[in-house]
Each structure stands twice: as C-alpha cells, then as structure tokens.
Write a protein that holds these residues in place. Structure first.
Motif, mmCIF file in Angstrom:
data_model
loop_
_atom_site.group_PDB
_atom_site.id
_atom_site.type_symbol
_atom_site.label_atom_id
_atom_site.label_comp_id
_atom_site.label_asym_id
_atom_site.label_seq_id
_atom_site.Cartn_x
_atom_site.Cartn_y
_atom_site.Cartn_z
ATOM 1 N N PRO A 102 56.728 73.671 5.783
ATOM 2 C CA PRO A 102 56.363 72.285 5.473
ATOM 3 C C PRO A 102 55.197 71.774 6.336
ATOM 4 C CG PRO A 102 58.696 72.486 6.064
ATOM 5 C CD PRO A 102 58.048 73.787 6.379
ATOM 6 N N TYR B 197 53.310 68.029 7.956
ATOM 7 C CA TYR B 197 53.584 66.633 8.302
ATOM 8 C C TYR B 197 52.345 65.971 8.882
ATOM 9 C CZ TYR B 197 55.284 62.402 10.469
ATOM 10 O OH TYR B 197 55.444 61.087 10.823
ATOM 11 N N ALA C 255 59.635 64.446 3.564
ATOM 12 C CA ALA C 255 60.008 65.087 2.294
ATOM 13 C C ALA C 255 58.995 64.713 1.216
ATOM 14 C CB ALA C 255 61.413 64.674 1.878
ATOM 15 N N GLN D 290 55.813 63.813 1.609
ATOM 16 C CA GLN D 290 54.513 64.463 1.826
ATOM 17 C C GLN D 290 54.513 65.895 1.292
ATOM 18 O OE1 GLN D 290 52.938 64.245 5.804
ATOM 19 N NE2 GLN D 290 53.249 62.035 5.982
ATOM 20 N N ASN D 291 55.609 66.600 1.515
ATOM 21 C CA ASN D 291 55.667 67.998 1.077
ATOM 22 C C ASN D 291 55.834 68.125 -0.431
ATOM 23 O OD1 ASN D 291 55.634 69.990 3.488
ATOM 24 N ND2 ASN D 291 56.739 68.183 4.197
ATOM 25 N N TYR E 287 53.201 69.921 -3.017
ATOM 26 C CA TYR E 287 53.654 70.969 -3.944
ATOM 27 C C TYR E 287 53.341 70.594 -5.387
ATOM 28 C CZ TYR E 287 56.681 74.587 -5.939
ATOM 29 O OH TYR E 287 57.161 75.677 -6.634
ATOM 30 N N THR F 219 65.230 62.556 -0.480
ATOM 31 C CA THR F 219 65.098 63.964 -0.087
ATOM 32 C C THR F 219 65.609 64.878 -1.198
ATOM 33 O OG1 THR F 219 67.182 63.807 1.157
ATOM 34 C CG2 THR F 219 65.151 63.596 2.423
ATOM 35 N N CYS G 147 62.832 64.938 -3.791
ATOM 36 C CA CYS G 147 61.690 65.737 -3.324
ATOM 37 C C CYS G 147 62.026 67.220 -3.384
ATOM 38 C CB CYS G 147 61.283 65.308 -1.921
ATOM 39 S SG CYS G 147 60.541 63.656 -1.887
ATOM 40 N N GLN G 148 63.261 67.554 -3.063
ATOM 41 C CA GLN G 148 63.716 68.947 -3.217
ATOM 42 C C GLN G 148 63.643 69.363 -4.687
ATOM 43 O OE1 GLN G 148 67.951 69.459 -2.672
ATOM 44 N NE2 GLN G 148 67.774 71.610 -2.126
ATOM 45 N N TRP H 115 61.235 76.937 2.433
ATOM 46 C CA TRP H 115 60.378 75.807 2.080
ATOM 47 C C TRP H 115 60.717 74.550 2.880
ATOM 48 C CZ3 TRP H 115 56.159 76.104 -1.091
ATOM 49 C CH2 TRP H 115 56.017 77.283 -1.827
ATOM 50 N N GLY H 116 61.887 74.539 3.476
ATOM 51 C CA GLY H 116 62.232 73.422 4.366
ATOM 52 C C GLY H 116 62.807 72.194 3.671
ATOM 53 N N MET H 117 62.752 72.147 2.353
ATOM 54 C CA MET H 117 63.183 70.933 1.656
ATOM 55 C C MET H 117 64.697 70.755 1.711
ATOM 56 S SD MET H 117 60.275 69.755 0.898
ATOM 57 C CE MET H 117 60.671 68.341 -0.122
#
Lengths: 598, 598
Positions: free
Chosen positions: A2, A4, A312, A314-315, A319, A411, A414-415, A427-429
């Motif tokens: 991710p 930030y 969350a 921003q990523n 994507y 979140t 966003c996931q 991916w960190g989500m």
C-alpha cells in the motif's frame, strides 16, 4: 504494498479556511502564538514521520505480531517497532501537546489531532502504544497528586515511559461496577493490589524501561457497584524518590490475546499479585477520574478509524485508476487499452466516494472537536470553557461510534474495489478491515456510545446541548438560505434540522413511559445525529469552496470538495429516511420476541 | 469454542409447511418417490455429519492453514481435513444429488441445498473442496463428451476425485475476455495448454488421488475477447482408457495465497506448462459451458453465507443469554444475579434478530430456488421447465449478492454481541466474519451480480420475469388482503410490489438515455429486489404460522416465526425507503466527480 500520502492540503483547508483555527487560538493565552505556518510546518514533518517511519512497519507488524516470553513475562514487539519508537522520542513527537511545565511542547490539540490521524493511517497497532500513553498522561495531569505528577509526568511527556489503562476483567467490560480487583491499604500510605485484568492494550512491551499502569480496583470497605471503585497508579518498576527506576513490581503480563487484527499491539492479560500502587484522585471516585482518560480515548478511537478510512481510500483510488477490466457501460473510455480502468464504473466510484466523504466529513468533525478541547481547557472566559466542554461531550459519542462504523464500512468498500486481490494479505486492504473492526468495540461499544448520546447527552438535559448545535445549523441555513448555489446543501440540512427536534421529542416522550424505547432508538438516533453533523460540515465546506470559485480561484481542490459534498448529500445523507423510520418502529418488535430468541 | 445445532426444524418448516416440497417433487418423475420422511432422515444424518465431523475442524483449520511443498507441488491440508473427507465418501455424501447413471443417489437439489447449508455453517473452508467438485460435475454432465462423462463422472460422483474451475488470471477476473492461457491442438485430438491461473480454490490438496481441472483457454485462431474462449478438461494425473490413473500432467500449484479467511481451503496459483487436456463443449463456446458451473457456484456462495449467518446467530444468542452485564433500562430482570444477561438490551436483540431474520429469509429463498432447479431439470412439462429456469435466473444474483451482503452484516453484528471477546480468535466469531467476507467477492463481485440482475435479468427482457414474481406477490396480497392479522405483513409488501414496478420503469427509461444510470442504480436496486423477495417469503411463513396458531397448534415455533417476521418488517424492510431514494439520485453525483477522484 500500500501507499500513503499525508492529506495535508485537506487538513489545512479544514483548519485555516473552514474553522479559522489561527484566530480561535489567538483567543487562548497559552496558544496565542501558534500561527498557521507553525501548525503546517509541524504537520508536514509529522506526516513524513508517519509515512516514512511507521507506515512501512504496518504489514510486517501484522504478520509478525507480538511474542510473550512466559518465563520473564517480557513482550517482544514486531521487528522495527522499538527502533521506530526511539525515533519518535528523538523527534519529540510524544511531547507535542503536553504541558510545558512537564517538558511538553504545549501545542494545541488540533495539531495533535491531525498528527495522530496520520499516525493511525500509517499504523494503528504501533500508534496505540504512544496513544494510550497520552491518555494516562491526561488522567494523571488532571487527577494526580503533586508527588505523582512530579515523578511520572515528565517521563510520560518525553515518552521515556508509557502508560496504560487497566479497566476490563474477564467478567466485566461495559459494566465496571462488577470489577473485583482488590486494593489493600498499607501502613506507608500505599496499596497492595491483587486481581486480573484483560484486554490491556500495550500492557507490556519492549519500547521503554518502565510502564505506568492506571488500574481500577476496590478498597476493602468500598460500596458495591460503580460507586466503590478507586483508581491506582501501579508502575511496572517501582520508582525511587529521585525518579530512578527501582525494583520490579508484582504486575506482569500473563498472556497475549490472539486477535482478528491490530496484531502489532500487545493485548495483555495482566496479573496483579500484590502489586504496589498509589491512589489517583479520591477513594471510590476512580471511575470519574478514569473518565478523563476514557473521553480522550473515545476521541482517539474515532481518529483511528478516520486514519484507516483515509489510507484505505487512497489505495483503492490508485487501484481503481490502474486496474483495467471491462468497458464502461456508457461507451469505451480508454481506447488504447484492452479494457477501461475500473474507475469508469458507477458503483466503483460510489465505493470510493463513500470512503472519501467519510474521511473528509470525519476530519472536519474531528478537528472541530479538537479545537473545542483546546477552548475547554484554555479559554479565558469560563462560559466559553463550559460551552465548549458541553458541545464536546455531545459530539464525543458521535466521533467514537459514527466514525468507527463509517470507517469499517469504508475499509470494506475499499477492499471490495480490489476484487479478489482485496482478500489477499499482500495488498494490505484486508488488514485495514481487520484493524478497523476493533474500533467499533473497544472504549465502549458503539451501542454504549449511542446510549450515552441519546440517554445522557441529549435527553439527559432535555436536548439543551443538541439545541445549541441546532443553532449553528440554523445560523448557516439563515445565512445561505437564499443562495441558490447552496440550495443543494442547505435544503436537506434544514429539513433534517427540523425533523430531528421533533424526532428527539417523540423518543423522549416514549422513553418516559418505557425506557426500552430509548434503547431501541439509540443506535439509529446516533447515525441520524451523525448525518446532521456531517451535513453541517459539508455545507460549511461547500460554502468556502463556492466562495473561492466565485472569487476566481482555479485550484481544482475546491471543485473536488463540491463534488464530494454533492455525492454526500445525494447518496449517503438520505440514509436518515430509513433510520428515522426504523427508530420510530419502536421497541415492541425487539422486546416482544422471547419465543424467537428462546 | 463455538456451538452448532443443525436447524432441522426450520428447514422442515420451509420445505413441508411453506413450499410443499413433497407434492412438488411428486410431479417430477425422477423424484416422485422422495417423500418428506426420506428428506428429513437424510438431513438429520447430514446434520450430524456436519456438526460432529467437520465443525470441530473449523477453528483448527483456520489456525493451521494449508502448506505447499514447493519441491513436489503437493499441498498438505490442515490436520484432520483429509480424514473427514474419507468419512464424507464413506457416508456417500458426495453422491447425494448426482445422477444415478453415474452412481449418484439421485436425491433432489432441495436436499443437497439443506445439507450444504449445514456443511457451510460447520466449516466453509472444508466444504469448498467437495462444493467446487460438484460444480465441475454439473458442467461435465451438461457439456462433456460421452468419453469424458464415462471416464470422469463416476469418480466425481463418488468423490474419489475432485474438480476445480480455473478461470481467473492475474490480469483478469471479471473480464474473462482478456484471458491469455493458450490451448494448442495436438495430432491425437487433445490440446496442450499453457498459461497461469490464480485464485483457484481447492486447486491442489491431499484428499484424493486425482483432481479434474476445468480450464478456460484460447485456441490459436480464436477471436479476441469473450467469444474466443474454449473450455478444457485437464486432469492432474492423466487418465488411462480403463479409468486408472496414469502419469502426472503438467499442471501444478505454483503458490498458495495468504488470505483474510477460508485458510483451510487451498487457494492456488496454477501453472499450466503444456498440460494435456480435452475440449469440453464447442470451440470458442467455453464461457457458455462454464456458466453452468458459475450459476451453480453463485447459488452455492449464497448458501455459504446462509450457513455462516446461522452459526454466527446461534453462538451470539447463546452468549447473549449467558453473559451478564449492566441492568435492563426498564428495570432489573435477573434479581438473583449481579447483572442482567445482555439479551435484555434492545440493541443486542436487534443484532440477534437481524441475523435470525437474514438466516430464515435466506433459507426460504434458497430452498425455493433449489426446488426451481429440480423443476427446471426434471419437470415433464416444458413450459414449467422454462418458467422455472427463468425464475431461477432472476433470483440467482439476488441469492448471491443479497445473502452474502446480509451474511457479512449478520456475522459482524453477531461478533459485536460478544464485545471485546468477539475480537479474540478463540471464540470463533471473528473467523465467521473473515470467512463471510470472501463471499461478497468471488464468483462475480456483488456489483457484477447487481448489473446481471438489473441489466440482464430485469431490463433485458422488459421486466417480464420480474412481473412473474410480482404475480406471486399479487396473488398473496389478493388472498390475504382482507385478513386483519396479516395486514402488518401484507401491507408493506403490497406497497413495495407497486413501487418496484414504477421504480424499474424509471431506471429503464433513464438507462436508455445513459447506460451509467443503470450502473448507478444497480446495487441499490438489487437490495430493493431482495427485500421484495424476503418480504414475500416472510409473509408466506407468517401466513402458515397464523393458520397453525388459529388451528390451536401451541408449538412455540409458530409464535417465534411471527415475531421474527414482525421484526423483519419493522426494522429491516424499511431500508427500501432509502435505497429507492439514493438510486433515484442518479448517476451524476457519481460520474461528475473527476476532480474529486483525481
């Protein structure tokens, strides 16, 4: 991995263009010198610290977790955590908004608020170590004896020691009146404390040479229930009169919880086996003293979810611009590619904009509340201090519950933007989702927050404080009611402002006949109140943006803000229609269900 | 540790008292002999298998996960998984609703539906191994050559071999038109297949001696996009003409994904390095053939969340009765205890009843759909087969998306009932949440489902199939419209039935001018349609319950059902008010946001 980027521009917009923080601070003697440039410079450095030092440890900290050495009762935090803390102290971040009398930098809470939002975006698990410590500092600062202050506050201010709050026991969390930990008075004025605490965040770690536990316990002659609870300071290592660290105290970590998320933070079972402590505040008034810490913690938890919402978002945005898949329903957009980036799809935008609106609405509210806290503590006029404190008390359960419910939803959305990749750890989500989940639970579940809001803060004073917020709304409606460009923001807000008064009275009347009516309406009520507050701040932000655009400012930031505000009022705010309907459906459908729940 | 009791009584109620499954099956020659006693007896045994054999492996399977031996490409499943599968074969469970021609037991899908609900409650990760295999069986049964059927179907029926579906590649999931895996024709009529697949559930494991992969790939001369995709059968071990297992094929697991949940299931990256396969169905018609499997899988995914909703509910209910904390707002309930059980609190009841209503509404819908599938495949009247297939096609995206969104919400609420303990792994609640999360994503994200529903299934035939469902609603309203006792259920249903026609037409008209209007409304639309369907089934269930009570039946089951239906209409169904409002807000607030999403 991710990314930030600290949202400095939006923070500056809220502070300087919407809330006029510099002018507000000028009225506070202790902060009169804190100008916008200083605030911006501190936050720019703070953002770098968050993004460069603690953010890279977020996924690795989650994967590695904390380890307890059962022989020594010492906890090893994930690789790199300890070193990052050393840098945190080096940078002076622990002391940011602490009292200069104890070595603090004395910056206002608005700065601390923004700094911590970024830290939470970067790494919630790591940030909980200094975050909880700050709560212990606040509590001791407000209720400690001169000796306790002199001995402990400088070390908590510098961050050389950290603090915890030890409330929960296996059989009681929400209902602290049931707690059993015992404190026996000793001849020297100290107490020997025995019992078991659970869910103690940062209860043990390898960051510092000492840990200062604030522990709720009962005196031998204490009355039953919540009126018989006292607060004690119990250091991991006893502290000599000269401030040096002495012998090991009988408080130790007996086990670590295995949790859904925040793996990098040590959630400890703490055993007190005749640990020596000193009393903080008055006997049997421990809950009141602890509440200083609890209120700070509740604002802090809302801020955790604000941070997770932002990162969350921003990523997911990055994507959605990068991932190509299918064509736009309304015709090909990226002719040079095999498919369009998924950001062309309306529902992908809806998920992104939901997170963005929750982040920006939450940020405005959180900074507003931090400013209220600065005014409550530092304004020369007693009435302003009192009013600020009351407004902050009203908004605290909204920050805690509304921001954390929204943060979880955001979140998860966003996931979802990542499709199957969102479910994969790298991916960190999915970590953001797991971390965000605890925020709806701890420091008082969101149900408890809703009862605090509706039962205590609203109905408890016949809606007086709510009316004060309603006056802010009314003034904005008055000011902009004839401005056609503001109509799309002002009209729905004005309608809800009228509705909520009637809605509150209805519940109040029903609640007088049957208290379960309050309990049945509370969670829906809190979300309605949350939208009133968000609606107010989005309208104010849109007002500023429209004025800038009218004045010829071509910064796309203002167009973006208007678009987000429009989205908010079109797609999120209308939730209030259902919430008022289900709240009005009352308690019978919930309580007359013994057969169903047999 | 969590508990699980198979909800046999509720299944029997839906099958025998609401849907008259026995009478419906009598009309199907292949199932005419399947009576209620047989169904109940099979499900009683099936429930025991689920609760006693696979449920105890749920938490341990999550903790242990799967291990790949990179040298041999073999996957070790969690301890006990393999042995449970042997018992599954021993009990004949794999063959339950398979064709007797290939050794199946030939039981109707309604039975399989209920059996799999229980298996999903017990252990979603484990159940995915045989579950996906069943999809491969369906696909081969519908599209395989006589040779493929003779060689593979008996082994898939018995469960001696399992099957997979290999669709996704790193750069394409939803958009299979972009897939790159290549199939080169060989002189002997077979194909050599080369490429990389990801997210292949149960792609490799140690349950069986062979695994049958169904792989989407492109022929050398294939047209671009989704019209150039063919389907191939690629066994892990080549199969000799006599059915015995031959040499290892060049398809192997190159890596395992580390996921948020379903840790017990091996999610594999599959490498095809000139693996030998045979074609299934026609060249370039692979997507159509695969869709047999996809439709079954979508119903199966809805069923996964139904199972998780039920088991999460059962555990939250038990905890809410057992955990004492605080007093009821309306006065002490458990005078002999230090606090009341938390089930006295209205919002705790709301969380429990939400899960219960989602489970019971979902169960009724899922069994209804399974019966439609039985009729589609086996009814002697072609019109009934066609009508059943169309209705099932309409309801499939609702099952997939509505049940999985609800299931996630329900597992989160059930976790919330546990307070802090819900966040700790040992209670098992957080695993239900993590496992439920994938169901909103895989087999077509819930956004994709909503576009399938609104774009294809509803607007695609001018609402004709939706009108057929509307006729069912209309008939019930007609039948019960004058029954005062049914008014609380019938009135809101009738209103929504009227609203949805107008609502659909509005979107249709707007969509003709701008296709993004369909995309902007689809997710909200699917939830509205879901509530129409749930409302219909809750009204029918309430009708049966009221008749039983009127006839003097004192079984508290019927009172419970009425209470759940009342809760559903009072607290969940009104969500439609907001959903129609936000859908009507249109696409502009989503699409005119380039600055905001810059």
């Amino acid at each position: 991995m991710p990314v930030y980027n600290p949202p400095l521009r939006d923070m500056q917009f809220v502070m300087h263009e919407v809330l006029n923080v510099e002018a507000e601070l000028k009225a506070l003697p202790s902060h009169a010198e804190t100008d916008a440039d200083t605030i911006n410079a501190v936050l720019e450095e703070g953002g770098k610290f968050a993004a460069e030092i603690v953010f890279p440890l977020n996924i690795s900290g989650d994967a590695e977790g904390c380890q307890l050495d059962k022989a020594t009762h010492e906890v090893k935090t994930p690789t790199g955590f300890k070193e990052a803390y050393a840098k945190y102290l080096e940078g002076g971040w622990a002391a940011l908004s602490c009292d200069p009398e104890y070595g603090g930098q004395g910056l206002p809470f608005v700065v601390n608020q923004c700094f911590y939002e970024m830290m939470n975006s970067a790494n919630q698990a790591w940030t909980m170590y200094p975050g909880l410590s700050h709560g212990a500092y606040e509590c001791l600062h407000a209720h400690g004896t001169p000796e306790q202050k002199a001995l402990y506050l400088p070390k908590l201010t510098s961050g050389e020691w950290t603090g915890t709050m030890c409330l929960t026991e296996p059989h009681c969390g929400t209902d602290l009146g049931m707690l059993r930990t015992k404190a026996e008075p000793q001849a020297d004025g100290s107490y020997k404390i025995t019992g078991q605490k659970i869910f103690i965040s940062a209860g043990e770690h390898d960051f510092t040479e000492n840990i200062v536990h604030l522990v709720l316990a009962r005196l031998p002659d204490a009355p039953k229930g919540s009126k018989g609870i006292s607060l004690f300071l119990v250091p991991k290592f006893k502290v000599n009169a000269d401030g040096s660290v002495g012998e090991r105290n009988a408080i130790y970590c007996g086990g670590l919880e295995h949790k859904m998320g925040i793996h990098g933070n040590a959630t400890c079972q703490m055993i007190l086996d005749g640990a020596v402590g000193t009393m903080v505040g008055e006997p049997n008034k421990g809950l009141a003293a602890m509440f200083v810490m609890m209120n700070a913690a509740r604002l802090g938890v809302g801020n955790q979810s604000l941070g997770l919402t932002e990162v969350a978002y921003q990523n997911a945005l990055a994507y959605a611009k990068d991932r190509i898949q299918m064509r736009s329903l309304s015709g090909t957009k990226a002719k040079d590619k095999d498919a369009d980036p998924i950001i062309v799809h309306p529902d992908v935008r809806k998920m992104l904009l939901t997170a963005k609106a929750y982040a920006e609405g939450g940020r405005a509210l959180a900074i507003y509340c931090a400013l209220l806290l600065d005014k409550e503590l530092n304004h020369p006029d007693e009435k302003v201090r009192k009013d600020s404190g009351e407004m902050l008390a009203l908004l605290t359960p909204i920050i805690k519950a509304f921001l954390t419910d929204n943060g979880f939803e955001a979140t998860v959305m966003c996931q979802q933007v990542f499709g199957g990749h969102g479910y994969i750890k790298e991916w960190g989500m999915e970590q953001f989702v797991r971390d965000a989940r605890i925020n709806m639970i701890y420091e008082g579940t969101n149900t408890v927050q809703s009862l605090d809001l509706l039962g205590r803060k609203v109905l408890g004073n016949q809606g007086a404080t709510l009316k004060k917020f309603g006056k802010l709304v009314g003034a904005l409606v008055e000011e902009e009611g004839v401005n056609e460009k503001m109509a799309e923001f002002i009209n729905p807000l004005a309608v809800l402002g009228d509705q909520i008064t009637k809605f509150t009275m209805e519940i109040g009347f029903k609640g007088m006949r049957n208290a379960d009516e309050v309990g049945a309406a509370a969670v829906d009520y809190l979300r309605v109140a949350g939208h009133l507050v968000f609606g107010y701040f989005f309208a104010r932000m849109a007002q500023v943006a429209l004025r800038q655009i009218a004045a010829g400012n071509t910064d796309p930031f203002y167009v973006a803000k208007l678009q987000t505000a429009r989205f908010y009022f079109a797609k999120l705010f209308p939730e209030t229609a259902t919430l008022m309907r289900t709240a009005r459906a009352g308690s019978k459908a919930l309580m007359d269900t013994d057969a169903a729940l047999a």
